[in-house]
Design a protein around this motif. Structure first.
Motif, short mmCIF file in Angstrom:
data_model
loop_
_atom_site.label_atom_id
_atom_site.label_comp_id
_atom_site.label_asym_id
_atom_site.label_seq_id
_atom_site.Cartn_x
_atom_site.Cartn_y
_atom_site.Cartn_z
N ALA A 190 13.80 -4.01 9.00
CA ALA A 190 12.50 -3.94 9.68
C ALA A 190 12.11 -2.50 10.01
CB ALA A 190 12.53 -4.79 10.95
N ALA A 191 13.07 -1.70 10.48
CA ALA A 191 12.76 -0.32 10.84
C ALA A 191 12.36 0.49 9.62
CB ALA A 191 13.98 0.32 11.52
N PHE A 192 13.04 0.30 8.51
CA PHE A 192 12.70 1.02 7.28
C PHE A 192 11.33 0.60 6.77
CE2 PHE A 192 12.72 1.39 2.63
CZ PHE A 192 12.96 2.76 2.50
N ASN A 193 11.06 -0.69 6.77
CA ASN A 193 9.75 -1.17 6.30
C ASN A 193 8.62 -0.64 7.18
OD1 ASN A 193 10.88 -2.56 4.19
ND2 ASN A 193 10.94 -4.52 5.25
N GLY A 194 8.86 -0.58 8.50
CA GLY A 194 7.84 -0.02 9.40
C GLY A 194 7.59 1.44 9.11
N MET A 195 8.65 2.19 8.79
CA MET A 195 8.49 3.60 8.46
C MET A 195 7.70 3.77 7.16
SD MET A 195 11.44 6.43 7.64
CE MET A 195 11.80 5.61 6.08
N ILE A 196 7.96 2.93 6.17
CA ILE A 196 7.23 3.00 4.90
C ILE A 196 5.74 2.72 5.13
CG2 ILE A 196 6.90 1.86 2.67
CD1 ILE A 196 9.19 3.83 2.67
N GLU A 197 5.41 1.79 6.02
CA GLU A 197 4.01 1.51 6.34
C GLU A 197 3.32 2.75 6.86
OE1 GLU A 197 3.51 -1.81 8.90
OE2 GLU A 197 4.61 -3.21 7.61
N GLN A 198 3.99 3.47 7.77
CA GLN A 198 3.40 4.71 8.31
C GLN A 198 3.27 5.77 7.22
OE1 GLN A 198 5.21 6.35 11.78
NE2 GLN A 198 4.40 4.74 13.12
N ILE A 199 4.28 5.90 6.38
CA ILE A 199 4.23 6.90 5.32
C ILE A 199 3.07 6.61 4.37
CG2 ILE A 199 5.44 7.75 3.27
CD1 ILE A 199 8.05 7.53 4.84
N GLU A 200 2.87 5.33 4.04
CA GLU A 200 1.75 4.96 3.15
C GLU A 200 0.42 5.37 3.77
OE1 GLU A 200 -1.51 2.37 1.72
OE2 GLU A 200 -0.53 2.22 3.68
N THR A 201 0.25 5.11 5.06
CA THR A 201 -1.00 5.46 5.75
C THR A 201 -1.20 6.98 5.75
OG1 THR A 201 -0.83 3.51 7.17
CG2 THR A 201 -2.27 5.30 7.91
N VAL A 202 -0.16 7.71 6.09
CA VAL A 202 -0.26 9.17 6.16
C VAL A 202 -0.50 9.76 4.76
CG1 VAL A 202 1.02 11.29 6.68
CG2 VAL A 202 1.15 9.33 8.23
N ALA A 203 0.19 9.22 3.76
CA ALA A 203 0.06 9.76 2.40
C ALA A 203 -1.37 9.65 1.90
CB ALA A 203 1.00 9.02 1.45
N ILE A 204 -2.05 8.55 2.21
CA ILE A 204 -3.41 8.34 1.73
C ILE A 204 -4.42 9.14 2.55
CG2 ILE A 204 -5.24 6.60 1.43
CD1 ILE A 204 -2.94 6.48 -0.62
N ARG A 205 -4.19 9.28 3.84
CA ARG A 205 -5.21 9.87 4.73
C ARG A 205 -5.02 11.34 5.04
NH1 ARG A 205 -5.86 5.17 9.41
NH2 ARG A 205 -6.27 3.43 8.00
N SER A 206 -3.85 11.89 4.78
CA SER A 206 -3.58 13.25 5.24
C SER A 206 -3.00 14.11 4.12
CB SER A 206 -2.59 13.21 6.42
OG SER A 206 -2.19 14.52 6.79
N ALA A 207 -3.34 15.39 4.15
CA ALA A 207 -2.76 16.37 3.23
C ALA A 207 -1.84 17.32 3.98
CB ALA A 207 -3.86 17.15 2.52
N ALA A 208 -1.52 17.00 5.23
CA ALA A 208 -0.66 17.86 6.04
C ALA A 208 0.78 17.78 5.54
CB ALA A 208 -0.73 17.43 7.50
N PRO A 209 1.61 18.79 5.84
CA PRO A 209 3.01 18.75 5.43
C PRO A 209 3.74 17.55 6.03
CG PRO A 209 2.40 20.96 6.13
CD PRO A 209 1.27 20.08 6.50
N MET A 210 4.75 17.08 5.32
CA MET A 210 5.59 15.99 5.80
C MET A 210 7.04 16.45 5.75
SD MET A 210 3.76 12.81 3.76
CE MET A 210 4.92 11.59 4.34
N LEU A 211 7.83 15.95 6.70
CA LEU A 211 9.26 16.29 6.76
C LEU A 211 10.06 15.00 6.64
CD1 LEU A 211 11.54 18.34 7.25
CD2 LEU A 211 11.23 17.99 9.71
#
Length: 531
Positions: A190-211
């Motif tokens: 569940a924790a990993f899937n929740g993180m992937i959901e956030q990454i998908e949202t950020v990847a589509i909406r933001s061009a800021a650096p990711m760590l």
């Protein structure tokens, strides 16, 4: 200025007219070529040519008269029911996927004046979600007769309403995007899937650096590449994916590899080198193990992130590169900042979107789906399908999800394990004997469980460590780790007793921790001195 390309539907009513009188009325598609301050290089005119071919060709000829420099491409587009949301959306969605957009060379506009209201809404939605990497163009008729027939135009960006059927489609596509980021693996954690959901949202909406943080082998490189490919599908990154492990960059070659050099910059620089940052222009740069970068490289990278400009080695002329950065590390960069090994201002830029990938040992639920994924990968690579028999599969999963399995190399260990078992199974079936042999191999590979993690306890307790129950052993190991990270006895106490102290009228966390350590003949001072 880049050429302007407009995509729009033929107006079967508004664009109609064959007699000479057609020039006295406003026709939105023809009027697109009449604006001196908005010169169109190409018009992609979508039309049902079987029904409205004559009108489409008339509009094409009329635009050639008013704007000879505008190329009109007729796109035969059939929609069964132009008032049905799903029909219209499906046709336009397919068009957006197949059209060869080149945002580096051209600017795109979606003409929303013609077509049914349903068509206009679908154009809105597809543009807002970046399937069309374009801006919206609305044209209007002249308010007074004496103003001519060109009318006016407006480039707009609206907040779109939500429609149930379209929202459902978007939800399905969002799920597809998340599955794509997970390489199609049906992960269950569940924790990993929740993180992937956030990454998908950020990847589509933001061009800021990711760590991306996490242990070696946790999948940081693969996830970074998947993020790039997802953004590429949305026409957000026309450039390339460039990857480098910063641990391999050493000495003078590090600056040259990242930022390039000019000919003659140093001994051996016989030719000019573009460098990785310029190679990633308009694309994505993945710097794995970024904590290994030297101080000079960190300073140059920070400037390149902030200003999109930097100096190649040996040059007095700046160059530009507009790239998106994803950084990876298996180290605690916050701790590196405290120790002076990493710039705090660079860490602040990277720390906007930070995601920590858990190791395989922390995702026992995901071992089985990843086992199937590795078998599929082996089949594609070797052109040979190998499966477990039931007893062998159960035995391997029982070991893989037990406390015996440390998975120090994470998914690399799992992939190598599956490859070995599949290769040794000549019959195409992995049997229990092969699994037992592989388990023994992994145990030898990993060594004694907990050996590295127990080093601080052995240092502090020596031979007395053998006298401590396994339950106390695990608890004490965590307490020692927190004490070593804390700056004071009180800070360590607050961290360890954070939950219970909320329910107490008065607390003395430092005293509670001191008494706990005394059970094992340890003191705060001795722990910090050993560190």
């Amino acid at each position: 200025m880049k050429p302007k390309v407009v995509i729009g539907f033929l107006g079967t009513q508004l664009d109609a007219g064959h007699s000479a009188g057609r020039w006295e009325k406003w026709r939105p598609s023809v009027a697109l070529g009449m604006h001196e301050d908005f010169l169109i290089s190409r018009l992609e005119l979508l039309a049902d040519c079987r029904r409205y071919g004559d009108l489409a060709r008339q509009v094409q000829a009329d635009i050639a008269q008013v704007s000879p420099e505008t190329q009109v491409e007729l796109r035969d587009t059939y929609i069964g029911d132009p008032w049905d949301f799903e029909s219209v959306y499906s046709v336009l969605h397919e068009f957006s996927r197949s059209y060869p957009f080149d945002t580096e060379a051209e600017d795109y506009y979606i003409h929303i004046t013609t077509g049914t209201h349903v068509t206009q809404i679908c154009l809105f939605l597809l543009t807002e979600s970046h399937y069309f990497p374009a801006r919206l163009l609305q044209t209007s008729p002249p308010r007074k007769q004496r103003e001519g027939v060109s009318g006016s135009f407006n480039i707009i960006d609206l907040d779109l309403s939500k429609y149930d059927r379209i929202a459902e489609r978007f939800e399905r596509e969002q799920q597809e995007d998340r599955a794509y980021l997970k390489s199609g693996i049906a992960t269950r954690n569940a924790a990993f899937n929740g993180m992937i959901e956030q990454i998908e949202t950020v990847a589509i909406r933001s061009a800021a650096p990711m760590l991306l943080m996490g242990p070696t082998g946790a999948g940081k490189s693969q996830l970074a590449r998947r993020i790039f490919e997802l953004k590429k599908l949305r026409h957000q990154l026309p450039g390339n994916f460039v990857e480098v492990n910063c641990a391999t960059l050493r000495g003078d070659g590090a600056m040259s590899a990242l930022f390039g050099h000019v000919k003659g910059a140093y001994t051996g620089a016989a030719n000019e080198r573009a460098g990785l940052l310029r190679s990633a222009n308009k694309g994505l740069l993945f710097l794995d193990e970024i904590g290994e970068l030297g101080a000079d490289e960190q300073a140059m990278l920070l400037r390149a992130l902030e200003e999109r400009r930097f100096l190649p080695v040996g040059s007095d002329k700046e160059v530009q590169s507009d790239f998106q950065l994803i950084a990876g590390t298996n180290r605690d960069l916050g701790r590196r900042v405290e120790d002076g090994g990493f710039r705090d201002d660079l860490y602040a830029r990277l720390n906007l979107w930070t995601f920590e990938l858990p190791g395989l040992a922390d995702r026992h639920e995901d071992i089985e789906p990843n086992l199937d994924f590795e078998l599929d990968k082996f089949a594609k690579a070797s052109q040979r399908r190998v499966t477990f028999n039931r007893e062998a599969r159960d035995r391997f999963l029982a070991f893989a999800t037990s406390v015996e399995a440390s998975w120090k190399g994470n998914f690399r260990d799992l992939g190598a394990s599956v490859t070995r078992m599949a290769t040794l199974s000549a019959s195409g079936r992995i049997r229990v004997e092969t699994v037992e042999e592989e388990i023994r191999r992994l145990q030898r590979l990993w060594g004694a469980p907990g050996k590295q993690e127990d080093a601080p306890l052995r240092e502090l307790l020596g031979d007395r460590l053998q006298e401590i129950d396994r339950f106390d052993h695990a608890q004490l190991r965590d307490v020692i780790a927190i004490c070593r990270r804390a700056r004071s006895l009180s800070e360590a106490g607050r961290t360890l007793f954070a939950a219970s102290r909320q329910r107490r009228a008065s607390t003395n966390d430092a005293d509670r921790l001191r008494k706990y350590l005394a059970r094992f003949e340890l003191t705060w001072e001795r722990i910090k001195q050993a560190e």
